[in-house]
Design a protein around this motif. Structure first.
Motif, PDB file in Angstrom:
ATOM      1  N   ASP A 187       0.817  -1.221   0.000  1.00 40.37           N
ATOM      2  CA  ASP A 187       0.000   0.000   0.000  1.00 40.37           C
ATOM      3  C   ASP A 187       0.852   1.273   0.000  1.00 40.37           C
ATOM      4  O   ASP A 187       0.387   2.337   0.423  1.00 40.37           O
ATOM      5  CB  ASP A 187      -0.961   0.017   1.201  1.00 40.37           C
ATOM      6  N   LYS A 188       2.058   1.169  -0.464  1.00 40.25           N
ATOM      7  CA  LYS A 188       2.929   2.341  -0.610  1.00 40.25           C
ATOM      8  C   LYS A 188       3.247   2.522  -2.094  1.00 40.25           C
ATOM      9  O   LYS A 188       3.777   1.624  -2.741  1.00 40.25           O
ATOM     10  CB  LYS A 188       4.224   2.161   0.183  1.00 40.25           C
ATOM     11  N   LEU A 189       2.915   3.713  -2.638  1.00 34.65           N
ATOM     12  CA  LEU A 189       3.108   3.990  -4.057  1.00 34.65           C
ATOM     13  C   LEU A 189       4.456   4.655  -4.299  1.00 34.65           C
ATOM     14  O   LEU A 189       4.867   5.546  -3.554  1.00 34.65           O
ATOM     15  CB  LEU A 189       1.992   4.908  -4.571  1.00 34.65           C
ATOM     16  N   GLU A 190       5.124   4.199  -5.360  1.00 36.57           N
ATOM     17  CA  GLU A 190       6.387   4.794  -5.791  1.00 36.57           C
ATOM     18  C   GLU A 190       6.333   5.008  -7.296  1.00 36.57           C
ATOM     19  O   GLU A 190       5.900   4.129  -8.042  1.00 36.57           O
ATOM     20  CB  GLU A 190       7.574   3.884  -5.442  1.00 36.57           C
ATOM     21  N   ALA A 191       6.785   6.170  -7.755  1.00 32.43           N
ATOM     22  CA  ALA A 191       6.820   6.499  -9.180  1.00 32.43           C
ATOM     23  C   ALA A 191       8.223   6.967  -9.539  1.00 32.43           C
ATOM     24  O   ALA A 191       8.723   7.949  -8.966  1.00 32.43           O
ATOM     25  CB  ALA A 191       5.796   7.580  -9.505  1.00 32.43           C
ATOM     26  N   THR A 192       8.853   6.266 -10.486  1.00 32.41           N
ATOM     27  CA  THR A 192      10.250   6.542 -10.851  1.00 32.41           C
ATOM     28  C   THR A 192      10.390   6.559 -12.369  1.00 32.41           C
ATOM     29  O   THR A 192       9.851   5.676 -13.052  1.00 32.41           O
ATOM     30  CB  THR A 192      11.191   5.476 -10.270  1.00 32.41           C
TER      31      THR A 192
END
Length: 278
Positions: A201-206
């Motif tokens: 439930d943790k979003l990361e955008a790279t």
């Protein structure tokens, strides 16, 4: 005066005795001698033959009327409809066996799905497996993105969107999503792509370019510039099946290398000294 009347002689010449009693009853039983109680051999054999014949007749009559108990029970057991029904019902036919096998296989399949779902959920909570991962590009064709994924050995479903085609990744284990973004931007040199991952439930955008990480983005800012279904998918609001039903999609895993190259040829324009992707 004495009675001088002579009594008739018997058959052997001896005087016959008076066998009448005072009361008029026969007195023969009282006057039998010892010889009268014996039978000769002929009379004995005749009596035994008569007795045996009467016994056989009585036995034959009883058997004809009621039958032998043993034979009757045996016939009843053999010819009884209940016995026939029991023997037929006790032996299952091929359809019954097939139904049992199908039911057992169905139960095993359901148990397998439940166990798999539980394991996936557990790994997702631990962060060992992403809940969802997508690669956002600026390509105008999901078909072209699917061809690039096939050439990069990436299993994904690619969807069309005016703001840029999106690849929904299938491999969510470990660092599978990061490896996919590196491979795609390495094969398609010069094309940037943004990887969005939901882990525990943790979003990361790279952003990735030439197989390397570049910048990180705040997911809310990214969602505003991406396809509308990206946010719903990454947050678990809308299932993937519903998104696929409302959008045009291409499965990279369904393409062969030759098909991918043919798609690439259709979308590539070659000019004097340069080329571009349409």
């Amino acid at each position: 005066m004495a009675d001088d009347t002579n009594k008739p002689d018997g058959p052997d010449g001896s005087p016959s005795s008076d066998n009448s009693g005072f009361d008029g009853t026969s007195g023969a039983s009282d006057n039998l001698n010892g010889d009268d109680l014996h039978f000769n051999d002929a009379e004995l054999e005749a009596a035994m033959a008569d007795f045996e014949r009467e016994f056989n007749q009585d036995t034959a009559g009883d058997n004809a009327g009621s039958g032998s108990p043993d034979s009757g029970n045996s016939d009843d057991t053999t010819d009884s409809p209940i016995a026939d029904h029991t023997s037929e019902s006790d032996v299952p036919d091929a359809s019954d066996i097939e139904d049992l096998d199908n039911a057992a296989n169905g139960a095993q399949a359901r148990e397998s799905v439940i166990e798999t779902s539980f394991d996936d959920e557990l790994q997702g909570l631990l962060g060992n497996k992403a809940k969802a991962a997508v690669i956002i590009t600026r390509l105008t064709s999901a078909e072209l993105l699917a061809a690039f994924c096939q050439l990069s050995d990436i299993s994904a479903i690619c969807l069309d969107d005016p703001q840029g085609a999106v690849a929904v990744l299938r491999n969510l284990n470990g660092d599978g999503p990061e490896a996919a973004a590196k491979d795609l931007t390495t094969v398609v040199s010069g094309m940037p792509a943004v990887l969005v991952v939901n882990r525990a439930d943790k979003l990361e955008a790279t952003m990735y370019l030439l197989g390397e990480t570049r910048d990180n983005f705040a997911p809310p800012l990214l969602f505003s510039a991406a396809a509308p279904f990206v946010e719903d998918l990454m947050l678990g609001i809308t299932p993937l099946d519903d998104i696929l039903a409302d959008n045009t999609s291409y499965d990279a895993a369904a393409l062969t290398r030759e098909q991918a190259l043919a798609i690439l040829a259709r979308h590539t324009k070659f000019g004097r000294g340069n080329s571009s992707i349409a």
